[in-house]
Design an enzyme around this catalytic site. Structure first.
Site, PDB file in Angstrom:
ATOM      1  N   ASP A   1      10.162 -39.001  -5.118  1.00  0.00           N
ATOM      2  CA  ASP A   1      10.822 -40.367  -4.928  1.00  0.00           C
ATOM      3  C   ASP A   1       9.815 -41.404  -5.453  1.00  0.00           C
ATOM      4  O   ASP A   1      10.261 -42.421  -6.298  1.00  0.00           O
ATOM      5  CB  ASP A   1      11.375 -40.631  -3.564  1.00  0.00           C
TER       6      ASP A   1
ATOM      7  N   LYS B   1       9.941 -44.056  -9.247  1.00  0.00           N
ATOM      8  CA  LYS B   1      10.125 -45.122  -9.108  1.00  0.00           C
ATOM      9  C   LYS B   1       9.037 -45.768  -9.826  1.00  0.00           C
ATOM     10  O   LYS B   1       9.334 -46.607 -10.688  1.00  0.00           O
ATOM     11  CB  LYS B   1       9.932 -45.736  -7.510  1.00  0.00           C
TER      12      LYS B   1
END
Length: 824
Positions: free
Chosen positions: A679, A683
Site C-alpha cells: 500500500d 502511494k
C-alpha cells in the site's frame, strides 16, 4: 364594432379530451355553464378513420366494415351519455350523414379519385357529430345551443394561407347568438365556409385556429385550450425525462415553438389572439387543477436563457452548390420560384456568405420530387459544371431553441453548439433569424433524442448538475453517500450544486435509477434490486443525456475496476477515485489514462490515493506547475501503519493492534495489503509519477511485515494465526530500530529517482516521532522549501476522512465544470 359583450369565455377541447364517455363527463365537470363558447374537435381517432375511408374507397377497397365501425363508435358513446330520447333524435340526424358518406364513398370507388370538396366534406363530419353529442349531454344542466361553424366562419383559402372575412363572420355570429340565446354554445372546430358558401376545413388540427377566431370575434378575455397534457413543455417529455411545464410564454415564443413541432397548440391559433391581446391557456382536461401554460403579451422574464426546444421530424436537406453562384444575382430567387411552382414548402434556409452554396430543409416526402425538379431546371448549369448535381441528405431533423431572453444575449449559439459537441452530435446546417428568438439546427434523425436531452440539460439544469455512479459502497463508499446526503440541500441552496446519485454498484449487483436515488435508505433499495453487476451497463446508465456531466466514483481497491477508467473517460465520464491501482500499476496504461483525460477534457481526480483526505497530490501538482523543483519527498503515508507503530511503541502486542485497526476500519479489507508494504509502495509510486518519474512497483524494494507462513492463507486464517508470531515480529522490529527508539514505516523519493519503502527509526525530536494515532506526514523539500521543509500532517486513515477527501474531489469537479461552462 362588435355588439357582442366581451363576457364570453372560450374553451376548446381536442380529440384526446373527447376519447370516450368518461372524457365527456370530465369536460362537463370542467365547464361552469355560464357564457361559454365550447369549440370541439372530432372524437379521438375519428378524423383519421374518415381519412382512411375515403382513401380506401379511392383504392376500390371495401369500406362497409369501416363505416359500420365508425357508426358504432358514436352510437355506443351516445348510449352511455344520453337519454333514450336524445339518442333516438341524434341517431336519426346522423343517419342522414352516414347515408351521404356512403354515397360519396361509392362515387369515389367508381371513379377512383375524389375532389377536394368531397374530401373536406367527409372530414368535417367528425366535428359535427362530437359537437352535437356534447351539446345534448350538456343540455341536461344548462341552456345550450349547437353551432355548425360553417354557418359562421367565412374564409378565403390560398394554398396554405387562410384569410378570415372578419366582418362577415362577426355579423353571422352576432345574428346566431341573438337568435339562439344560451348559456353554452357548442361549436364545431376545424370547419368553415368559403366566401361563396361552400363547406371547407381549416386544415388538420385546425380546431385551435377555430377557437382563436371565435375568441377574437367575441373579444374574449381568455381562450383555454384543453388537451391531455399539463401544458407546453420545455421539450417533448417522451424524449426528455427532465422536461417541465413552462408556466408562461409570449405570443412570439409560442408561435416559434408551435411552428417548429410543439403539437400542443396550432401555430395559426396564436395570431387572432395576439391581435386582441387575448391570453391563451393550455390546460389538462384530466387535471384541471394544474396551472398549465399561459400565453400572453408580456409574460414574466424567465430565469432560463431559453423557454423551450422542439423538433420537426422527417426532414431532408437539399444542397445547391457551385462556383457560378458566387456574386450572381437571382440564383436564390430562381431556386425558390421553382420550388414554389411545385408547391414545395421550404422550412429552413442556410447560405454561406461566400454564396457558393444554398442549403434548404424541406419535408422528406418531397425530397425526391424537389431533387428531380431542380436537377432538370439547372440542367444547363450542371452540364457546364457551373453547378454541381443537386445533393440531398435524408433522415434529418430540425431542432430549435426558442426564447425571448435570447434576444441580445451573447453566447447562446455557442452554448447550443457546445452541448451538441458534448453529445458528439454533428450539425448539418444552422439558421438564426434577425429577431434572435429562434436558433435552428439540422441534425441526423438518429441523434434527435440525445440532442434534445443534451441541450435541455445544458440550458435548464445548473452547470453543476452531475450524474453520479458510485462503485464500491463499502466503508468509504457508504461514508461518502452519507456525506453527500447530509449536504445536498445546502450545496443546492448556496452553491447551485445538484449532485444526483443515479447508480450504486457492488461486486455482485447494482441499483440504477433515472431519478436521484434516495440516499437515506439506499441499502434497502440496493438489496432489492434484481440487476446483476455489469460495469459497462452501469457506466452507460450514469452517462445520462439528461444531465450535462457524469462521473464514476470508484471506492474499491479493485484492479478490474481501475482497468475500466480509460473506457469510462472515452465514453465521456469523469472519474474520481481513492483506488491506487491505476496510478501505480502498468506505466503505459497510466500514461494513456492521463493523456486521454486531457484530450477528452475529462477530469480524473485521485487526491485520496495518497494520505486519504490530506491535500498531498494537489499540493505537489501546484508546486510543479508553478515552477518549483522537488528535491525529495519523505513521508509516513499509511495511516494504518502509523497507527500500528504508534501503538507498538506503547507495548501493545502486534496481533492485538492489527485486530483493533481492522475493527476501526483503518486497514484494507485484507490487512496484509497494509502490512506487506505494498500500500505504501503504491502511494510512493503515485507520487513519483507526479514528478514524471517512470517508476514501477518493480523498482521499489519493500519491507514486508507479514510472516512468510501467513502470506498466502485466507484472511480469516491470517487473523487467527497472527498471535502465534507476536514475539517473532516484536524482535524483528526491535532489531530494525537500532539506536533510535521511534519506529516508522516510511517511503522516500529522491531527485535522482531512487525510492525506498520500509521501516526506519528516528530520534525523538524528528517530526515523524511526533505522530500519533493514524496521522500521516509528508515532508517536501524543494528549491523554495529547502532550508525549511514544507510539511503536511493530518489523519491518513478512516472511512470518514477518506470519504471527505473524495467528496472534496467531487466538489472540485463541480468548480471545474462551472468554470468550463462560464467560458462558453
Amino acid at each position: 364594432m362588435s355588439t357582442l359583450k366581451n363576457n364570453w369565455t372560450i374553451h376548446k377541447f381536442g380529440g384526446s379530451s373527447l376519447a370516450n364517455a368518461q372524457c365527456f363527463q370530465a369536460v362537463k365537470a370542467t365547464l361552469s355553464g355560464k357564457n361559454e363558447i365550447v369549440v370541439v374537435s372530432a372524437i379521438k381517432g375519428v378524423t383519421t378513420l374518415l381519412q382512411q375511408l375515403i382513401d380506401s374507397a379511392k383504392a376500390q377497397q371495401d369500406t362497409t366494415q369501416a363505416l359500420k365501425h365508425l357508426r358504432q363508435i358514436h352510437t355506443d358513446l351516445m348510449a352511455e351519455l344520453l337519454s333514450e330520447a336524445q339518442c333516438t333524435a341524434l341517431v336519426n340526424m346522423f343517419k342522414h350523414d352516414w347515408d351521404n358518406i356512403k354515397s360519396i364513398l361509392q362515387a369515389v370507388n367508381l371513379v377512383q379519385n375524389y375532389s377536394n370538396a368531397a374530401y373536406e366534406l367527409i372530414l368535417s363530419f367528425g366535428e359535427q357529430w362530437s359537437a352535437q353529442i356534447l351539446n345534448s349531454f350538456l343540455s341536461t344542466n344548462h341552456k345550450t345551443a349547437y353551432c355548425d361553424a360553417s354557418k359562421i366562419l367565412f374564409v378565403k383559402a390560398s394554398g396554405a394561407r387562410v384569410d378570415i372575412d372578419w366582418q362577415r363572420s362577426q355579423a353571422a355570429l352576432e345574428d346566431f347568438i341573438k337568435n339562439n340565446p344560451c348559456q353554452q354554445l357548442v361549436v364545431t372546430g376545424f370547419i368553415a365556409s368559403t366566401l361563396d358558401g361552400q363547406r371547407t376545413i381549416l386544415g388538420r388540427n385546425g380546431s385551435d385556429f377555430s377557437a382563436a377566431i371565435f375568441s377574437k370575434l367575441v373579444q374574449a378575455q381568455a381562450l383555454t385550450i384543453w388537451t391531455d397534457v399539463d401544458g407546453v413543455f420545455s421539450a417533448d417529455p417522451r424524449k426528455v425525462r427532465s422536461a417541465f411545464v413552462i408556466d408562461r410564454l409570449s405570443y412570439e415564443e409560442a408561435f416559434e415553438l408551435a411552428y417548429f413541432g410543439a403539437t400542443v397548440i396550432h401555430p395559426r391559433a396564436i395570431a387572432p389572439a395576439m391581435t386582441q391581446g387575448i391570453s391563451i391557456y393550455i390546460k389538462n382536461t384530466f387535471k384541471p387543477e394544474a396551472p398549465g401554460t399561459c400565453i400572453c403579451a408580456q409574460p414574466q422574464a424567465s430565469k432560463h436563457l431559453i423557454k423551450g426546444l422542439t423538433s420537426i421530424d422527417d426532414i431532408a436537406l437539399i444542397n445547391v452548390e457551385g462556383a457560378s453562384m458566387i456574386g450572381i444575382p437571382g440564383i436564390a430567387a430562381r431556386l425558390f420560384d421553382v420550388l414554389q411552382q411545385a408547391k414545395i414548402s421550404v422550412i429552413l434556409i442556410s447560405q454561406a456568405s461566400s454564396e457558393h452554396s444554398i442549403c434548404l430543409a424541406i419535408a422528406e416526402e418531397q425530397a425526391n420530387k424537389a431533387t428531380a425538379i431542380l436537377n432538370e431546371y439547372f440542367q444547363f448549369e450542371i452540364s457546364r459544371n457551373q453547378i454541381k448535381p443537386i445533393q440531398v441528405t435524408q433522415d434529418c431533423v430540425i431542432l430549435s431553441i426558442v426564447g425571448d431572453s435570447m434576444v441580445g444575449t451573447p453566447g447562446i449559439l455557442g452554448k447550443l453548439c457546445y452541448n451538441l459537441a458534448l453529445a458528439s452530435i454533428n450539425i448539418r446546417a444552422i439558421a438564426q433569424g434577425s429577431s434572435e428568438r429562434n436558433i435552428s439546427v439540422v441534425i441526423q434523425r438518429d441523434d434527435t433524442g440525445k440532442a434534445l436531452r443534451s441541450i435541455h440539460a445544458g440550458f435548464y439544469l445548473s452547470k453543476k448538475t452531475i450524474s453520479i455512479g458510485l462503485i464500491g459502497p463499502g466503508l468509504v463508499g457508504s461514508a461518502l453517500l452519507q456525506q453527500i446526503y447530509g449536504n445536498l440541500k445546502q450545496l443546492s441552496k448556496t452553491h447551485d450544486i445538484d449532485l444526483c446519485v443515479r447508480g450504486i454498484m457492488t461486486s455482485k449487483k447494482m441499483l440504477l435509477s433515472h431519478e436521484p436515488i434516495d440516499l437515506n435508505d439506499w441499502p434497502q433499495h440496493l438489496a432489492q434490486s434484481p440487476l446483476a453487476a455489469d460495469v459497462d451497463h452501469f457506466a452507460n446508465h450514469i452517462l445520462s443525456d439528461d444531465m450535462p456531466h457524469a462521473v464514476i466514483i470508484d471506492c474499491t481497491a479493485n484492479q478490474a475496476i481501475a482497468d475500466q477508467y480509460l473506457n469510462f473517460i472515452n465514453k465521456g465520464l469523469h472519474v474520481i477515485t481513492p483506488n491506487k491501482r491505476a496510478n501505480s500499476g502498468d506505466l503505459n496504461y497510466y500514461k494513456k489514462l492521463k493523456q486521454t483525460a486531457l484530450q477528452k477534457d475529462r477530469c480524473y481526480f485521485y487526491e485520496t490515493t495518497v494520505c486519504a483526505g490530506l491535500p498531498v497530490i494537489k499540493t505537489l501538482q501546484d508546486l510543479i506547475q508553478t515552477g518549483d523543483e522537488i528535491i525529495s519527498i519523505e513521508g509516513i503515508v499509511s495511516g494504518t501503519l502509523s497507527y500500528i507503530f504508534s501503538e507498538f511503541s506503547r507495548g501493545e502486542k502486534f496481533s492485538t493492534i492489527i485486530a483493533q485497526a481492522k475493527e476501526l476500519g483503518y486497514t484494507e479489507p485484507d490487512p496484509r495489503d497494509d502490512l506487506s508494504g505494498m500500500d505504501v509502495a503504491r502511494k510512493v509510486v503515485c507520487l513519483a509519477r507526479e514528478l514524471d518519474l517512470e517508476t514501477t512497483l518493480d523498482d521499489v524494494q519493500v519491507d514486508n511485515l507479514v510472516p512468510n507462513d501467513l502470506q498466502s492463507c485466507t484472511i480469516k486464517e491470517f487473523v487467527t494465526k497472527l498471535p502465534q508470531y507476536d514475539d517473532q515480529i516484536a524482535k524483528q522490529l526491535r532489531d530494525l530500530g537500532g539506536q533510535h527508539p521511534q519506529l516508522a514505516y516510511v517511503g522516500s523519493i529522491k531527485k535522482d529517482g531512487s525510492i525506498k519503502v520500509g521501516i526506519q527509526s528516528y530520534p525523538e525530536d524528528h517530526p515523524f516521532a511526533q505522530l500519533g494515532g493514524t496521522d500521516n506526514m509528508l515532508i517536501f523539500r524543494s528549491h523554495r522549501y529547502n532550508e525549511q521543509a514544507l510539511i503536511i500532517r493530518g489523519p491518513g486513515a478512516g472511512a470518514a476522512v477518506t470519504a471527505a477527501g473524495v467528496f472534496a474531489d467531487l466538489l472540485r469537479l463541480c468548480t471545474n465544470i462551472s468554470l468550463e461552462g462560464a467560458n462558453i
